[in-house]
Design a protein around this motif. Structure first.
Motif, mmCIF file in Angstrom:
data_model
loop_
_atom_site.group_PDB
_atom_site.id
_atom_site.type_symbol
_atom_site.label_atom_id
_atom_site.label_comp_id
_atom_site.label_asym_id
_atom_site.label_seq_id
_atom_site.Cartn_x
_atom_site.Cartn_y
_atom_site.Cartn_z
ATOM 1 N N ARG A 25 -34.217 -41.049 -30.267
ATOM 2 C CA ARG A 25 -35.011 -39.846 -30.029
ATOM 3 C C ARG A 25 -34.685 -39.212 -28.685
ATOM 4 N NH1 ARG A 25 -35.382 -40.676 -34.427
ATOM 5 N NH2 ARG A 25 -33.984 -38.916 -34.237
ATOM 6 N N GLU A 26 -34.422 -40.031 -27.658
ATOM 7 C CA GLU A 26 -34.043 -39.490 -26.357
ATOM 8 C C GLU A 26 -32.686 -38.803 -26.427
ATOM 9 O OE1 GLU A 26 -35.753 -39.144 -23.648
ATOM 10 O OE2 GLU A 26 -37.519 -40.197 -24.429
ATOM 11 N N LEU A 27 -31.744 -39.413 -27.145
ATOM 12 C CA LEU A 27 -30.433 -38.795 -27.309
ATOM 13 C C LEU A 27 -30.544 -37.492 -28.089
ATOM 14 C CD1 LEU A 27 -27.382 -38.726 -27.078
ATOM 15 C CD2 LEU A 27 -27.231 -40.328 -29.004
ATOM 16 N N GLU A 28 -31.375 -37.474 -29.100
ATOM 17 C CA GLU A 28 -31.577 -36.260 -29.885
ATOM 18 C C GLU A 28 -32.108 -35.127 -29.016
ATOM 19 O OE1 GLU A 28 -33.148 -35.719 -34.305
ATOM 20 O OE2 GLU A 28 -34.810 -35.994 -32.901
ATOM 21 N N LYS A 29 -33.008 -35.450 -28.088
ATOM 22 C CA LYS A 29 -33.540 -34.433 -27.177
ATOM 23 C C LYS A 29 -32.431 -33.816 -26.334
ATOM 24 C CE LYS A 29 -38.129 -36.564 -26.603
ATOM 25 N NZ LYS A 29 -39.013 -37.267 -25.634
ATOM 26 N N LEU B 41 -24.310 -47.776 -27.088
ATOM 27 C CA LEU B 41 -25.020 -46.590 -26.611
ATOM 28 C C LEU B 41 -24.170 -45.718 -25.694
ATOM 29 C CD1 LEU B 41 -28.722 -47.709 -26.044
ATOM 30 C CD2 LEU B 41 -27.856 -45.990 -27.638
ATOM 31 N N ASP B 42 -23.419 -46.331 -24.778
ATOM 32 C CA ASP B 42 -22.577 -45.532 -23.878
ATOM 33 C C ASP B 42 -21.610 -44.671 -24.684
ATOM 34 O OD1 ASP B 42 -23.143 -46.405 -20.989
ATOM 35 O OD2 ASP B 42 -22.898 -48.322 -21.993
ATOM 36 N N GLY B 43 -20.921 -45.299 -25.621
ATOM 37 C CA GLY B 43 -19.972 -44.562 -26.436
ATOM 38 C C GLY B 43 -20.648 -43.535 -27.328
ATOM 39 N N LEU B 44 -21.803 -43.893 -27.865
ATOM 40 C CA LEU B 44 -22.531 -42.977 -28.746
ATOM 41 C C LEU B 44 -22.940 -41.713 -27.995
ATOM 42 C CD1 LEU B 44 -23.842 -42.540 -31.549
ATOM 43 C CD2 LEU B 44 -25.897 -43.649 -30.650
ATOM 44 N N ILE B 45 -23.404 -41.871 -26.782
ATOM 45 C CA ILE B 45 -23.812 -40.709 -25.974
ATOM 46 C C ILE B 45 -22.615 -39.809 -25.712
ATOM 47 C CG2 ILE B 45 -24.781 -39.940 -23.778
ATOM 48 C CD1 ILE B 45 -26.200 -42.715 -23.634
ATOM 49 N N ILE B 46 -21.511 -40.401 -25.240
ATOM 50 C CA ILE B 46 -20.325 -39.605 -24.901
ATOM 51 C C ILE B 46 -19.748 -38.924 -26.139
ATOM 52 C CG2 ILE B 46 -17.952 -39.720 -24.043
ATOM 53 C CD1 ILE B 46 -18.875 -42.063 -22.257
ATOM 54 N N SER B 47 -19.618 -39.670 -27.229
ATOM 55 C CA SER B 47 -19.016 -39.122 -28.442
ATOM 56 C C SER B 47 -19.841 -37.975 -29.015
ATOM 57 C CB SER B 47 -18.843 -40.231 -29.486
ATOM 58 O OG SER B 47 -18.096 -39.772 -30.593
ATOM 59 N N THR B 48 -21.160 -38.158 -29.096
ATOM 60 C CA THR B 48 -22.002 -37.096 -29.655
ATOM 61 C C THR B 48 -22.053 -35.874 -28.740
ATOM 62 O OG1 THR B 48 -23.973 -38.178 -28.722
ATOM 63 C CG2 THR B 48 -23.447 -38.639 -31.028
ATOM 64 N N LEU B 49 -22.060 -36.098 -27.420
ATOM 65 C CA LEU B 49 -22.033 -34.971 -26.486
ATOM 66 C C LEU B 49 -20.723 -34.185 -26.624
ATOM 67 C CD1 LEU B 49 -23.571 -36.488 -23.225
ATOM 68 C CD2 LEU B 49 -24.542 -34.642 -24.615
ATOM 69 N N SER B 50 -19.631 -34.895 -26.872
ATOM 70 C CA SER B 50 -18.344 -34.211 -27.036
ATOM 71 C C SER B 50 -18.323 -33.377 -28.319
ATOM 72 C CB SER B 50 -17.196 -35.225 -27.033
ATOM 73 O OG SER B 50 -17.148 -35.979 -28.232
ATOM 74 N N GLU C 268 -20.131 -36.109 -17.036
ATOM 75 C CA GLU C 268 -21.222 -35.756 -16.116
ATOM 76 C C GLU C 268 -22.551 -35.691 -16.863
ATOM 77 O OE1 GLU C 268 -20.365 -32.200 -13.989
ATOM 78 O OE2 GLU C 268 -18.536 -32.975 -13.068
ATOM 79 N N GLU C 269 -22.543 -35.106 -18.041
ATOM 80 C CA GLU C 269 -23.756 -35.058 -18.860
ATOM 81 C C GLU C 269 -24.186 -36.459 -19.278
ATOM 82 O OE1 GLU C 269 -24.164 -31.386 -21.596
ATOM 83 O OE2 GLU C 269 -22.037 -31.887 -21.630
ATOM 84 N N TYR C 270 -23.200 -37.289 -19.619
ATOM 85 C CA TYR C 270 -23.477 -38.675 -20.011
ATOM 86 C C TYR C 270 -24.158 -39.442 -18.888
ATOM 87 C CZ TYR C 270 -21.876 -43.571 -19.781
ATOM 88 O OH TYR C 270 -21.796 -44.927 -19.587
ATOM 89 N N LEU C 271 -23.641 -39.326 -17.670
ATOM 90 C CA LEU C 271 -24.209 -40.049 -16.542
ATOM 91 C C LEU C 271 -25.632 -39.590 -16.240
ATOM 92 C CD1 LEU C 271 -21.107 -40.147 -14.146
ATOM 93 C CD2 LEU C 271 -22.121 -42.070 -15.417
ATOM 94 N N ALA C 272 -25.879 -38.299 -16.446
ATOM 95 C CA ALA C 272 -27.214 -37.763 -16.213
ATOM 96 C C ALA C 272 -28.215 -38.227 -17.270
ATOM 97 C CB ALA C 272 -27.158 -36.244 -16.177
ATOM 98 N N ALA C 273 -27.723 -38.485 -18.485
ATOM 99 C CA ALA C 273 -28.629 -38.791 -19.596
ATOM 100 C C ALA C 273 -28.789 -40.273 -19.880
ATOM 101 C CB ALA C 273 -28.134 -38.084 -20.859
ATOM 102 N N LYS C 274 -27.791 -41.085 -19.518
ATOM 103 C CA LYS C 274 -27.749 -42.481 -20.006
ATOM 104 C C LYS C 274 -28.931 -43.329 -19.554
ATOM 105 C CE LYS C 274 -25.319 -45.730 -18.335
ATOM 106 N NZ LYS C 274 -24.264 -46.712 -18.011
ATOM 107 N N GLY C 275 -29.410 -43.138 -18.336
ATOM 108 C CA GLY C 275 -30.491 -43.962 -17.824
ATOM 109 C C GLY C 275 -31.728 -43.927 -18.707
ATOM 110 N N LYS C 276 -32.137 -42.720 -19.044
ATOM 111 C CA LYS C 276 -33.363 -42.569 -19.839
ATOM 112 C C LYS C 276 -33.147 -43.042 -21.272
ATOM 113 C CE LYS C 276 -37.121 -39.289 -20.545
ATOM 114 N NZ LYS C 276 -37.603 -37.884 -20.299
ATOM 115 N N ILE C 277 -31.954 -42.786 -21.823
ATOM 116 C CA ILE C 277 -31.677 -43.204 -23.205
ATOM 117 C C ILE C 277 -31.626 -44.707 -23.308
ATOM 118 C CG2 ILE C 277 -29.942 -43.148 -25.034
ATOM 119 C CD1 ILE C 277 -29.184 -40.333 -24.045
ATOM 120 N N GLU C 278 -30.938 -45.361 -22.375
ATOM 121 C CA GLU C 278 -30.799 -46.820 -22.428
ATOM 122 C C GLU C 278 -32.122 -47.509 -22.116
ATOM 123 O OE1 GLU C 278 -27.597 -47.595 -19.760
ATOM 124 O OE2 GLU C 278 -26.058 -47.270 -21.294
ATOM 125 N N LYS C 279 -32.919 -46.922 -21.260
ATOM 126 C CA LYS C 279 -34.209 -47.524 -20.925
ATOM 127 C C LYS C 279 -35.130 -47.541 -22.124
ATOM 128 C CE LYS C 279 -38.035 -47.152 -17.659
ATOM 129 N NZ LYS C 279 -38.609 -46.385 -16.528
#
Length: 271
Positions: free
Chosen positions: A51-55, A12-21, A260-271
């Motif tokens: 779904r959270e990542l998609e948002k 998930l960490d990598g997925l968030i960063i990679s897709t945001l990039s 910075e975007e990853y750190l702001a988003a990861k909590g809700k996505i991982e939860k």
């Protein structure tokens, strides 16, 4: 742009960063697919996380889309028994089952989740791959001692692959790789078997899969394991989500805004 990732919940960490990039560097609509599966001892990616990542991505472009696909049945139907306990998790092998997933489009860009886009990813995606099963760059280290062609360095890294699913199904490329990894244990079963059986492949510049050190031309930076020879020989494994080491050891600040975007988003996505 069609993009494919594979893995369990640990990606998930990598997925968030990679897709945001990707979203940062392109104006093209992203159509992202994520293959996961149920397996004892691991946790699959959940629909809620996707779904959270998609948002998050849709705040940048409402047309960005992510589809989660459960490939448990495909994996179990052709189990790679000889390679279930290698250096990598079995989820790394899921890309070799993508030809069995009917919902995937003909042209798709596969990315490892430790790959970060630094420039427009369409520079690779728009390459005409109609005559090639796979398009990719050589493996930075493997090219020096592994070859399928004695006249050129052609050992391809499998972390960034532009794939023609129609040709892959027609040639049976992934079917052949699955047959091999059922009985032949390998350190890099997916990458090695792809290189053995791919007959129609196109090698592109390393800027499309930079595994050593990014430059001003780098399109994709791949944070794969590297080797260091000082003060003693050792391997170095620093991923995009290892932010402290990314900054202090690699001196990499090329995508701090994405982090910075990853750190702001990861909590809700991982939860």
């Amino acid at each position: 742009m069609n993009v494919l990732y594979c893995g369990d919940r640990n990606i998930l960490d990598g997925l968030i960063i990679s897709t945001l990039s990707l979203a940062k560097n392109t104006k093209t609509n992203l159509n992202i697919f994520v293959l996961t599966m149920k397996m004892r001892g691991y946790k699959e990616i959940t629909e809620k996380s996707i779904r959270e990542l998609e948002k998050v991505l849709q705040k940048k472009n409402p047309k960005h889309k992510i589809t989660l696909i459960d490939a448990t049945k495909e994996f179990q139907s052709d189990m790679p028994r000889a390679n279930l306990s290698t250096f990598f998790t079995p989820y790394c092998l899921l890309r070799l089952y993508s030809d069995l997933v009917e919902d995937l489009p003909k042209k798709i860009l596969y990315l490892d989740t430790d790959v970060v886009a630094l420039k427009e990813p369409n520079l690779l995606y728009k390459i005409d791959n109609s005559d090639y099963e796979i398009v990719g760059a050589v493996d930075y280290y493997g090219q020096h001692w592994i070859r399928t062609n004695l006249r050129e360095k052609d050992y391809m890294n499998s972390g960034v692959l532009l794939m023609n699913m129609e040709l892959i199904r027609k040639s049976g490329l992934f079917k052949k790789t699955r047959n091999r990894i059922k009985w032949a244990k390998m350190m890099l079963p997916d990458q090695t078997s792809i290189n053995i059986y791919a007959k129609k492949k196109l090698l592109v510049d390393r800027k499309f899969n930079e595994q050593k050190q990014e430059t001003g031309e780098t399109v994709f930076r791949h944070f794969s394991t590297t080797f260091r020879f000082w003060p003693v020989f050792h391997t170095q494994k620093i991923k995009p989500w290892n932010i402290e080491k990314l900054h202090s050891v690699l001196k990499c600040h090329a995508f701090d805004d994405v982090l910075e975007e990853y750190l702001a988003a990861k909590g809700k996505i991982e939860k």
